[in-house]
Design a protein around this motif. Structure first.
Motif, mmCIF file in Angstrom:
data_model
loop_
_atom_site.group_PDB
_atom_site.id
_atom_site.type_symbol
_atom_site.label_atom_id
_atom_site.label_comp_id
_atom_site.label_asym_id
_atom_site.label_seq_id
_atom_site.Cartn_x
_atom_site.Cartn_y
_atom_site.Cartn_z
ATOM 1 N N SER A 228 -17.726 5.940 -32.366
ATOM 2 C CA SER A 228 -16.822 5.293 -31.408
ATOM 3 C C SER A 228 -16.900 5.983 -30.056
ATOM 4 C CB SER A 228 -15.384 5.306 -31.933
ATOM 5 O OG SER A 228 -14.826 6.618 -31.898
ATOM 6 N N ASN B 193 -20.129 4.898 -28.348
ATOM 7 C CA ASN B 193 -19.974 3.553 -27.798
ATOM 8 C C ASN B 193 -19.174 3.578 -26.495
ATOM 9 O OD1 ASN B 193 -21.362 2.588 -29.987
ATOM 10 N ND2 ASN B 193 -19.571 1.819 -31.079
ATOM 11 N N TYR B 194 -18.161 4.431 -26.435
ATOM 12 C CA TYR B 194 -17.327 4.518 -25.238
ATOM 13 C C TYR B 194 -18.138 4.957 -24.026
ATOM 14 C CZ TYR B 194 -13.929 6.478 -21.941
ATOM 15 O OH TYR B 194 -13.217 6.800 -20.815
ATOM 16 N N THR C 187 -20.581 2.081 -22.837
ATOM 17 C CA THR C 187 -20.155 0.749 -22.421
ATOM 18 C C THR C 187 -20.194 0.635 -20.901
ATOM 19 O OG1 THR C 187 -18.432 -0.922 -22.607
ATOM 20 C CG2 THR C 187 -17.690 1.337 -22.274
ATOM 21 N N ASN D 183 -18.291 -1.952 -19.694
ATOM 22 C CA ASN D 183 -17.026 -2.653 -19.486
ATOM 23 C C ASN D 183 -15.977 -1.650 -19.009
ATOM 24 O OD1 ASN D 183 -18.174 -5.070 -20.432
ATOM 25 N ND2 ASN D 183 -17.720 -4.518 -22.555
ATOM 26 N N GLN E 102 -9.815 -0.402 -20.788
ATOM 27 C CA GLN E 102 -9.744 -1.603 -21.623
ATOM 28 C C GLN E 102 -10.460 -1.359 -22.954
ATOM 29 O OE1 GLN E 102 -12.234 -5.165 -20.700
ATOM 30 N NE2 GLN E 102 -10.266 -6.194 -20.341
ATOM 31 N N PHE E 103 -11.597 -0.673 -22.911
ATOM 32 C CA PHE E 103 -12.345 -0.341 -24.129
ATOM 33 C C PHE E 103 -11.478 0.485 -25.082
ATOM 34 C CE2 PHE E 103 -15.113 2.137 -26.808
ATOM 35 C CZ PHE E 103 -16.199 1.319 -27.069
ATOM 36 N N ARG F 17 -8.475 -1.578 -26.527
ATOM 37 C CA ARG F 17 -8.954 -2.496 -27.569
ATOM 38 C C ARG F 17 -9.280 -1.746 -28.858
ATOM 39 N NH1 ARG F 17 -12.864 -6.589 -23.961
ATOM 40 N NH2 ARG F 17 -11.139 -7.878 -23.174
ATOM 41 N N TYR F 18 -9.758 -0.534 -28.736
ATOM 42 C CA TYR F 18 -10.045 0.288 -29.914
ATOM 43 C C TYR F 18 -8.778 0.495 -30.744
ATOM 44 C CZ TYR F 18 -11.337 4.416 -32.667
ATOM 45 O OH TYR F 18 -11.553 5.304 -33.703
ATOM 46 N N GLU G 150 -8.656 -5.645 -16.925
ATOM 47 C CA GLU G 150 -9.436 -4.523 -16.401
ATOM 48 C C GLU G 150 -8.559 -3.662 -15.499
ATOM 49 O OE1 GLU G 150 -12.894 -6.098 -14.523
ATOM 50 O OE2 GLU G 150 -13.891 -6.557 -16.418
ATOM 51 N N SER H 232 -22.898 -2.323 -26.828
ATOM 52 C CA SER H 232 -22.736 -3.713 -26.391
ATOM 53 C C SER H 232 -22.894 -4.704 -27.542
ATOM 54 C CB SER H 232 -23.763 -4.030 -25.294
ATOM 55 O OG SER H 232 -23.632 -3.126 -24.214
#
Length: 608
Positions: free
Chosen positions: A371, A374-375, A378, A380, A384-385, A388-389, A396, A479
């Protein structure tokens, strides 16, 4: 539904105004307090700085009995008790830093109903002698801070917390339970509620967003140079720098001190005396920056931390968000910066491999590491990421390094197809490193032994370095074009989104840091410095951190409003009746002197 007995006829609103100096509750606080006062076991999930402490401190002052607060951090206990006592609230703590005489005095005070709140470590409840003492007390409420520690799915699982589920029902007074945490995924929240007998309907989640925090991920820079430049640009602001190892923490601390900064180090390898001194120097504003190991944690309840820098990535997004959340607790703008390199996650994997965790918990650890990967990869919105986790959503933020990234989007569809095709031709049986070596045309021993140099995708990206291809694979994983079904054995697999790219049904784009001062107030005025100096005098006399007297935000509001009497001073957020009586006259004198000397101040006061 039971309504617990109250010792006063006061309301939660009365308590808020009298002891804390605020006229309005923050989102979620009133609902949580009402549930607790009606005897309902409750789970409160609120972001760091969201005001979790008030959710049990206000009921504690209204209930006829003792509130027991279970806290995992000795330093945090002392900070909270200091702050409560300064506001005229009777509180104490028991932990391993005290001798038997001190412990006995605290227990006697609790027995004689001279305390409203008693802070303890979870391990204390496992001691039969303490439990015997506890049975003689009228415990009306138990507050479990950092409640995510009770879940094996949490990032900071502690066995002593797990035992709470069997110990708490043994307490004769059958107290109401409130569990509080800043970081809990949906799975962790469910685990907490099952273990503590909290009905699902009694979960109160106020949102994980921190609008005042600007998140940044910085890659490809010399970390030491970045830290030196950043601390120099923000040397009048308080900051915490986290490292994954003691060695790295010591190295950064030594570098900062050699550069002339007021810095210290804090990790588990130091003596208790050194840790205590360094922590207090930071709390009392004698240091501007402290370097700590993120594995050990600090439990710093310091409201005016303006920046958090992670020199190395922690092992989970939950740990990162909790540590980053120690910035900007006063609501003013702050930054959370992650200096990332791929080696960071190799360190975390090494920690996992060498840990004594069972297979189930190791699975959680590896998922947490992924995780984090991925952070950082990203493109994005970063906040927000994170939100959402944790199972929520938000617009945003428009302040993080991704939202403010003005680089052009570049089409990388063909490159992506090469990578995805290579994964398929390797039958989705290998990890990132080997896939990147094949694409780069590496002559590594394992590539040749497995005959992977015979694949049609061998060497089709030889113009790029293996490390660059690995970083691109991380981006595609973040992604959702690739996935790792088993993080402990991270073999790459295509997702349906990735399959669409291979079939030519969609395209992929990618974007192929200026340091500035991060003061809470763009220009700290002469008056603010005078108020801060007076606050420091009070703090030194009472041996408490300055923010216990008044927060920076409270001082800034005094500067804006320029109150002229006690009534106007009470309108300032953070000034309660107790603090007004203790400090009001001296602060009003400073404000009066400033107004007499400053025509501009007189104009501001007249407009108010």
């Amino acid at each position: 539904m039971k309504v617990l007995e109250r010792s006063f006829v006061l309301t939660p609103q009365d308590i808020l105004e009298k002891y804390y100096g605020y006229t309005e509750f923050r989102p979620g606080q009133k609902k949580i307090i009402d549930q607790v006062l009606h005897g309902q076991n409750t789970l409160a999930i609120m972001p760091t700085g969201g005001g979790k402490s008030l959710c049990y401190q206000v009921p504690a002052l209204l209930l006829d009995g003792l509130t027991l607060v279970v806290s995992p951090l000795i330093s945090l206990m002392k900070d909270q008790v200091d702050s409560l006592q300064d506001s005229g609230i009777k509180a104490g703590f028991i932990n391993s830093s005290q001798d038997w005489n001190e412990t006995r005095q605290i227990l006697t005070a609790a027995t004689n109903k001279q305390l409203k709140l008693l802070y303890i470590a979870p391990e204390r409840l496992e001691q039969s002698g303490f439990m015997n003492q506890l049975q003689r007390l009228n415990v009306s409420l138990i507050a479990i801070d950092e409640a995510h520690c009770i879940s094996q799915w949490g990032h900071d699982f502690r066995k002593s917390y797990l035992s709470l589920s069997s110990i708490l029902p043994q307490i004769k007074s059958q107290p109401t339970i409130i569990a509080l945490t800043a970081t809990a995924t949906t799975q962790v929240a469910q685990d907490i509620m099952v273990r503590l007998n909290i009905p699902t309907d009694n979960e109160v989640k106020t949102g994980f967003a921190r609008p005042n925090l600007a998140f940044k991920v910085v890659k490809g820079q010399n970390k030491n140079d970045y830290i030196l430049r950043y601390v120099k640009a923000n040397q009048n602001s308080a900051g915490i720098i986290y490292a994954a190892t003691r060695k790295k923490a010591e190295q950064i601390g030594s570098m900062l001190k050699k550069a002339g900064f007021k810095a210290a180090v804090y990790h588990a390898g130091l003596t208790e005396a050194v840790k205590k001194k360094n922590q207090e120097d930071f709390l009392f504003d004698r240091l501007s920056v402290i370097v700590a190991t993120n594995a050990f944690g600090m439990g710093i309840d310091k409201s005016n931390v303006r920046y958090i820098i992670h020199a190395q990535a922690p092992g989970s997004l939950e740990a990162y968000y909790q540590e980053a959340g120690r910035a900007g607790r006063d609501g003013a703008n702050a930054e959370a910066i992650l200096l990332y390199s791929a080696q960071d996650m190799q360190i975390q994997r090494l920690f996992a491999e060498n840990s004594d965790a069972d297979d189930k918990h190791k699975e959680v650890i590896y998922l947490n590491i992924q995780s984090m990967v991925n952070y950082v990869n990203t493109q994005n919105c970063l906040q927000q990421f994170i939100v959402r986790y944790f199972g929520q959503d938000m617009d945003e933020c428009n302040t993080c390094s991704n939202c403010t990234d003005d680089r052009q989007e570049t089409d990388i569809t063909v490159t992506t197809q090469k990578i995805l095709s290579c994964v398929m031709r390797m039958h989705q049986r290998y990890g990132k490193k080997l896939v990147a070596q094949v694409l780069a045309g590496s002559k590594a021993k394992r590539v040749l032994e497995l005959g992977l140099n015979d694949l049609s995708t061998y060497g089709i990206m030889r113009q790029q370095k293996t490390a660059q291809i690995e970083e691109l694979i991380d981006y595609l994983t973040a992604s959702d074009y690739l996935t790792l079904p088993d993080p402990q054995y991270p073999t790459l697999h295509l997702t349906e989104l990735g399959a669409q790219i291979l079939r030519g049904q969609n395209t992929v784009t990618r974007k192929v840091a200026l340091i500035k001062s991060n003061s809470a107030n763009p220009e700290d005025s002469e008056l603010f410095e005078q108020l801060r100096a007076l606050r420091y005098e009070f703090a030194e006399k009472q041996n408490v951190p300055p923010y216990v007297i008044f927060s920076d935000q409270t001082l800034h509001e005094m500067c804006r409003v320029l109150p002229e009497d006690f009534d106007q001073m009470l309108e300032i957020k953070g000034v309660g009746q107790q603090k007004l009586a203790k400090y009001g006259r001296e602060f009003l004198d400073v404000l009066k002197n400033y107004q007499e000397r400053s025509p501009q101040a007189r104009s501001v006061s007249a407009n108010n």
